[in-house]
Write a protein that holds these residues in place. Structure first.
Motif, PDB file in Angstrom:
ATOM      1  N   ARG A 157     -12.197  -0.686 -13.192  1.00 24.77           N
ATOM      2  CA  ARG A 157     -11.178  -0.797 -12.169  1.00 24.77           C
ATOM      3  C   ARG A 157     -11.550   0.107 -10.996  1.00 24.77           C
ATOM      4  O   ARG A 157     -11.989   1.242 -11.193  1.00 24.77           O
ATOM      5  N   GLU A 158     -11.381  -0.390  -9.800  1.00 24.67           N
ATOM      6  CA  GLU A 158     -11.760   0.372  -8.614  1.00 24.67           C
ATOM      7  C   GLU A 158     -10.614   0.431  -7.617  1.00 24.67           C
ATOM      8  O   GLU A 158      -9.822  -0.510  -7.494  1.00 24.67           O
ATOM      9  N   GLY A 159     -10.541   1.538  -6.917  1.00 28.11           N
ATOM     10  CA  GLY A 159      -9.537   1.694  -5.871  1.00 28.11           C
ATOM     11  C   GLY A 159      -9.910   0.864  -4.663  1.00 28.11           C
ATOM     12  O   GLY A 159     -11.043   0.897  -4.208  1.00 28.11           O
ATOM     13  N   VAL A 160      -8.941   0.130  -4.139  1.00 28.88           N
ATOM     14  CA  VAL A 160      -9.153  -0.733  -2.989  1.00 28.88           C
ATOM     15  C   VAL A 160      -8.523  -0.147  -1.732  1.00 28.88           C
ATOM     16  O   VAL A 160      -9.157  -0.089  -0.680  1.00 28.88           O
ATOM     17  N   SER A 161      -7.284   0.310  -1.866  1.00 24.91           N
ATOM     18  CA  SER A 161      -6.587   0.817  -0.691  1.00 24.91           C
ATOM     19  C   SER A 161      -5.435   1.707  -1.132  1.00 24.91           C
ATOM     20  O   SER A 161      -5.001   1.681  -2.287  1.00 24.91           O
ATOM     21  N   PHE A 162      -4.951   2.486  -0.193  1.00 26.98           N
ATOM     22  CA  PHE A 162      -3.907   3.478  -0.460  1.00 26.98           C
ATOM     23  C   PHE A 162      -3.074   3.658   0.792  1.00 26.98           C
ATOM     24  O   PHE A 162      -3.595   3.601   1.911  1.00 26.98           O
ATOM     25  N   ILE A 163      -1.768   3.885   0.569  1.00 23.98           N
ATOM     26  CA  ILE A 163      -0.926   4.222   1.704  1.00 23.98           C
ATOM     27  C   ILE A 163       0.018   5.337   1.295  1.00 23.98           C
ATOM     28  O   ILE A 163       0.632   5.310   0.224  1.00 23.98           O
ATOM     29  N   SER A 164       0.106   6.315   2.155  1.00 19.37           N
ATOM     30  CA  SER A 164       0.977   7.459   1.923  1.00 19.37           C
ATOM     31  C   SER A 164       2.416   7.100   2.274  1.00 19.37           C
ATOM     32  O   SER A 164       2.675   6.204   3.078  1.00 19.37           O
ATOM     33  N   SER A 165       3.357   7.809   1.661  1.00 19.76           N
ATOM     34  CA  SER A 165       4.753   7.641   2.044  1.00 19.76           C
ATOM     35  C   SER A 165       5.161   8.661   3.093  1.00 19.76           C
ATOM     36  O   SER A 165       6.092   8.435   3.856  1.00 19.76           O
TER      37      SER A 165
END
Length: 126
Positions: free
Chosen positions: A44-52
């Motif tokens: 499994r690989e990280g694709v994207s992230f968004i902070s709150s």
């Protein structure tokens, strides 16, 4: 916290999909959200992230310029707009959440996340 990822499907190379990650049982206002994917036989690989906290985002190099992550706190939903899809994007896509602190530069590490959705299949045909 329950997360539901949906919006996957079968598209041709060059097509687009928008994935949604809807939360129930909690407001996402204070949670950072990551999108991950796992292709058959691969980790499994990280694709994207968004902070709150500030809405900042990160992307894997393989999807930069093609994918866009966004969030609508009023709808308690995070989106992943995927354009210019290629067969290498074929995978099960998961969204995950964690409180938005202490993550540092490890947004791509799945062990940093506390809550996971069930996954949605994305298949890109050549």
């Amino acid at each position: 916290v329950q997360l539901q990822a949906f919006g996957g499907g079968l598209v041709q190379t060059g097509g687009s999909l928008r994935l949604s990650c809807a939360a129930s049982g909690v407001t996402l206002d204070f949670y950072a959200i990551g999108w991950f994917r796992q292709a058959p036989g691969k980790e499994r690989e990280g694709v994207s992230f968004i902070s709150s906290s500030d809405g900042s985002s990160h992307y894997a190099e393989s999807v930069k310029g093609r994918f866009t992550i966004s969030r609508d706190n009023a709808k308690n939903t995070v989106y992943l707009q995927m354009n210019s899809l290629i067969p290498e994007d074929t995978a099960v896509y998961y969204c995950a959440a964690r409180p938005d602190y202490g993550l540092g530069d490890l947004w791509y590490s799945d062990v940093m996340y506390d809550y996971w959705g069930q996954g949605t299949q994305v298949t890109v045909s050549s």
